[in-house]
Design a protein around this motif. Sequence first.
Motif, PDB file in Angstrom:
ATOM      1  N   ALA A   6      34.794 107.908  92.430  1.00 54.85           N
ATOM      2  CA  ALA A   6      33.532 107.675  91.734  1.00 54.85           C
ATOM      3  C   ALA A   6      33.250 106.183  91.768  1.00 54.85           C
ATOM      4  N   TYR A   7      31.965 105.842  91.748  1.00 54.23           N
ATOM      5  CA  TYR A   7      31.607 104.425  91.712  1.00 54.23           C
ATOM      6  C   TYR A   7      30.263 104.250  91.040  1.00 54.23           C
ATOM      7  N   ALA A   8      30.013 103.028  90.607  1.00 48.06           N
ATOM      8  CA  ALA A   8      28.766 102.690  89.929  1.00 48.06           C
ATOM      9  C   ALA A   8      28.179 101.443  90.564  1.00 48.06           C
ATOM     10  N   SER A   9      26.858 101.341  90.510  1.00 50.09           N
ATOM     11  CA  SER A   9      26.157 100.193  91.072  1.00 50.09           C
ATOM     12  C   SER A   9      25.139  99.673  90.062  1.00 50.09           C
ATOM     13  N   VAL A  10      24.989  98.370  90.033  1.00 55.32           N
ATOM     14  CA  VAL A  10      23.946  97.734  89.231  1.00 55.32           C
ATOM     15  C   VAL A  10      23.270  96.681  90.102  1.00 55.32           C
ATOM     16  N   TYR A  11      21.979  96.493  89.884  1.00 53.08           N
ATOM     17  CA  TYR A  11      21.302  95.441  90.639  1.00 53.08           C
ATOM     18  C   TYR A  11      20.272  94.761  89.767  1.00 53.08           C
ATOM     19  N   ASP A  12      19.916  93.549  90.169  1.00 54.23           N
ATOM     20  CA  ASP A  12      18.933  92.759  89.446  1.00 54.23           C
ATOM     21  C   ASP A  12      18.195  91.887  90.454  1.00 54.23           C
TER      22      ASP A  12
END
Length: 510
Positions: free
Chosen positions: A206-212
């Motif tokens: 499983a993995y998570a991503s965040v961006y800005d």
Amino acid sequence: MHMKKIALIIIICFNSVLIFSQQLKEPTKAFNTIFLDKNEVNSYYIGGNPAYLKFDNSDELLSIQSTYTNETGDYKKYIDPETNRLYQLSFTGKKTLDSQQVFKGSFGIQKLERKKWDWFFTKYYDNWNPFLFGDSTSGNSHYNGIVMNAGYSAVLGGKYLIGANINYSVDEGLKEVTPHPTSKNRDIDFSFGGGYLLNDKISFGAYASVYDYQEIIDYAQDDFALYQETILLKYTSYNRPYVLPVKTENRYSYQNGYSGYANMTAKPNGWISTALYVGGGFEQATINEDISYVIYSAGHYENTFYKGGVSALFNITDRLNAGLYYDFKINDMWARHPSYDVVIMQNNFPEHIIKAGVDYQFCKSIKAGVEAGIDIAKYDYKDYFSQINWSAKPKKTMLGMGSQVKCNDYFSFFISFNYSHQSSEDNSFLFSPENGGSAANIIRKNDILFYQTNYNQYAVSFTPAYQLKSLGLVKLNINYSYIKPEKEFWANSAKRETFEANLEFRLNVY
């Protein structure tokens, strides 16, 4: 390479993040199901879990790439420039630090040119966000910037995978004609994940991503055009924009999002390899503007999305392989009025892509394959602000064939031909009679017709490669694409052409 040098590379790359996400442009892939190695069917390639960097199939050579792309033609949306052109120089390296750790980093310089770009000066204009910004002049714009990527993964206890990946870029934009607005863009995209190796056949992760993302557009007094009126244009819908006869203004756009995915890789026996992922996320954009040192809201946009995909490779015999590929994304978007708590746009946009292919090794030096697929989408767009509703169900059928040829121990090449046909069904267009009642009266009518058009697309790729003995490899990727729309909505001369060239040196410098 000594460990001190490796550590220095890591320190330099991660500090670049702090001082400097648009990603590096990679050569276009012609196929998804053929000319694959079983080691390329895993959760690093299918879904992008950074913890699976250990299973990246690329060699440990320093890759130096020079890229040029040119997309031009008048089959385009109203918001598109007539020509998009990209220049890029990049460096990529991967190194296994020890039996348990892998590091991969990239650094690139980019120049993006937009020629004959009318009425707009918003960098990320094509993501369905209705709040766009520009002025009444037509001309060329460019963006100069730096792009960086760093990835790391490790195996803990022989069973557990951890990893992280970061993309970071900054650039500055300039419109080359009066009123010469400028922009500053900063993008960051971070993902982190884990995995569990159940055995040598199955793993879960499983993995998570965040961006800005951040964009600042600055319209200031143009000293070379003191007596020329500047008309700024603010778009909130498909119809006429707000027209402001001012000379100075700043716009601040902040876009961020997060997502999470689960993945699995399964290789139950020696001839089946599969990988899949599924998940979703949320993204939003908030736009503000500075008028006479007072901050005003210019709009808010949100999108909730779900994504997933699966890839399977079947090694039927030593010479015959078959592949399957499926990918989907479902978007549910809406936008809010800048001054009132009222929804002014909604769009539901699902898309499904299915492909299947086979390749066959005719002899030691020749492998050939064929792939077919279908891309089905549906648009249901409601522009409440302009009282415009439209829908379309484009269906794109695809057929491609290619061949890998090894001439000798040093020279080889890959060549492919692809054909696609798109037909759009159940097209609808409703426009309130008070606003003119006809698509011809909408300034941005081509933004709608672009998705309701039938067209034929032809593409060819040619990739020669030459082995430099122990030094490494030199490789040239050339891709050309031609799109011809049917005449119902477009002039006889309408077309869209894309040319891409990528020259790569892979050098053994470690």
